[in-house]
Design an enzyme around this catalytic site. Structure first.
Site, PDB file in Angstrom:
ATOM      1  CB  SER A 262     -71.022   5.565  -7.194  1.00  0.00           C
ATOM      2  OG  SER A 262     -71.686   6.394  -6.283  1.00  0.00           O
ATOM      3  CE  LYS A 263     -70.449   9.694 -13.123  1.00  0.00           C
ATOM      4  NZ  LYS A 263     -70.669   9.253 -14.090  1.00  0.00           N
TER       5      LYS A 263
END
Length: 503
Positions: A262-263
């Site tokens: 994920s970011k």
């Protein structure tokens, strides 16, 4: 493959393109090029509430930067245009109605409030509400109502959706080009909404219709779409069309721990998860590989090996070699762990492959940012520094002394190097440098080494203080190379300054 290979990358313009999406685009591109086919970009923007300004341009720019441009799509209109789903709205309704006419779909008038009540009732009984064969005949839809009631509701302008009527008691035998044979019992599937009351299709219907009309031969997409494969195959069958080949790519996993990359993993561990920088409307900035100094070749090479295995020990692949070697049967089923250090390893390799002239241009941009004007030979400087660099930006840290004369000298090193007789030794070096006619690395080396040998002196007594005088610390390439690049005047000036400092 008798049918022409046509694949599509179909992102939604809801924000920046995650590195997982880039890998999907890359695998589609490699597959198309391997089989002499077409790589199509289609923008799936049926959900206008999630549309983000600038996202579409971002996708195009990212693919172009990575040198995997699409052959056909938005801005490169081919015979299957338009390529934005929002501009194809008129097309989908007829297919939704065709499914109703053939008995494969039905009108459903249930309001979201009614459905929420049902969900809560099911939850109270520790069950999950699924709208399908077991309850559809008792709900507010055209399967439970008379045709008169249905027509009256439609004429009165009541909101409705069109749902797919999933067949009962059937075992679907599906084939995935990566995962092999998949069996699905149709009784566990829900009757998905195909068409919404706002006149827009859902992803499921639009996707199938567009893939069919655009003659897509293979659908290569992320694992998250695997649960939709059964519905999509059923839709093809219900519309009387041949289904394309399906291949579901493994997830890209976090570098540490479990779960999908994920970011936040990027933020936490200091690496980008987007190809190019993205600025949100709220002035938040997410870093990109391009702006962080990565070369597109490094990013492509790293992504290709995330979930695909060439079957050999080879790790370095040019784009041409990837096209040649790529095979869907060698894509893994299991998730691929992302490795930021490996990405840097690829970056280091491709930086070394760059010519000194190319790197000198990048270095000049860095010097401009630092407001540093120079007449020194940057190509020569780069050739001496690059093997220690991973990014072009490292060149400044490795070689700033070429442009800024030292004001101070490393404390630990100067205690060791600057002795009582050092000023006298350096005065002799200055004399020798002044007498050198061709101020090349070889000439300087020969002159100074010859003198040191004639004095029966240890080389360290000269070399360490000389490096400190020119650089300020014990770093940098060969000291005679440094002197020759600085030129006679600057080299002498720096040594004299060191002598004054010691005195």
């Amino acid at each position: 493959m008798s049918q022409k290979v046509r694949v599509r990358f179909a992102p939604s313009p809801t924000g920046p393109l995650h590195i997982g999406g880039v890998r999907t685009a890359l695998f589609n591109y490699l597959f198309a090029k391997k089989h002499g086919g077409d790589f199509v970009l289609r923008i799936e923007d049926t959900d206008q509430t999630r549309y983000v300004e600038g996202a579409e341009n971002y996708i195009v720019e990212a693919l172009n930067w990575l040198n995997i441009p699409f052959d056909e799509g938005v801005g490169k209109e081919g015979k299957f245009a338009p390529y934005r789903q929002s501009e194809r709205k008129e097309i989908y309704k007829q297919y939704a109605e065709q499914l109703i006419a053939s008995g494969n779909a039905y009108y459903a008038f249930d309001t979201s409030e009614e459905l929420n009540v049902l969900r809560k009732e099911y939850e109270a009984d520790k069950k999950t509400f699924i709208y399908n064969w077991h309850n559809r005949k008792s709900l507010n839809n055209s399967l439970a109502l008379s045709s008169e009631e249905v027509n009256a509701k439609i004429e009165a302008g009541e909101n409705y959706v069109i749902r797919f009527k999933t067949p009962i008691n059937e075992t679907l035998q599906l084939k995935d080009l990566i995962r092999g044979d998949v069996q699905i019992d149709t009784n566990v599937l829900d009757d998905k909404v195909l068409f919404k009351s706002d006149g827009m299709p859902t992803y499921h219907l639009a996707n199938i219709v567009d893939d069919h009309l655009m003659e897509i031969s293979h659908v290569i997409r992320g694992e998250e779409w695997l649960p939709s494969m059964a519905l999509h195959i059923l839709l093809y069958r219900s519309l009387g069309w041949d289904a394309p080949g399906f291949a579901h790519l493994p997830l890209i996993m976090k570098p540490v721990g479990k779960g999908k990359l994920s970011k936040r993993d990027g933020d936490k561990m200091g690496f980008p998860v987007f190809p190019i920088v993205w600025k949100t409307a709220g002035d938040e900035t997410f870093s990109g590989y391009r702006e962080d100094g990565y070369l597109p070749e490094a990013v492509i090479n790293m992504l290709a090996l995330l979930g695909w295995n060439p079957g050999t020990e080879q790790e370095i692949f040019s784009l041409e070699e990837l096209i040649e070697a790529f095979d869907l049967s060698r894509v893994n089923k299991a998730g691929a762990k992302f490795d930021p250090d490996k990405t840097k390893w690829f970056q280091n390799h491709y930086l070394q492959e760059q010519s000194n002239e190319e790197l000198a241009i990048s270095f000049l941009e860095i010097l401009d940012e630092k407001k540093t004007v120079t007449s020194l030979d940057l190509t020569k400087i780069v050739s001496l520094l690059k093997e220690r660099a991973t990014f072009a930006s490292d060149l400044w840290e490795l070689g700033d002394f070429f442009f800024i004369a030292p004001e101070t000298y490393n404390e630990k090193a100067s205690k060791k190097a600057f002795k009582e007789d050092t000023p006298e030794i350096l005065r002799n070096v200055v004399t020798l440098l002044k007498e050198t006619n061709v101020f090349s690395s070889e000439e300087i080396s020969e002159k100074i080494k010859g003198w040191v040998t004639s004095q029966e002196m240890g080389f360290g007594k000269v070399m360490m203080p000389l490096r400190l005088a020119l650089v300020g610390e014990m770093k940098g390439p060969d000291v005679f190379d440094i002197a020759s690049i600085l030129g006679k005047e600057e080299a002498v000036s720096r040594i004299e300054k060191a002598i004054v400092y010691m005195s």
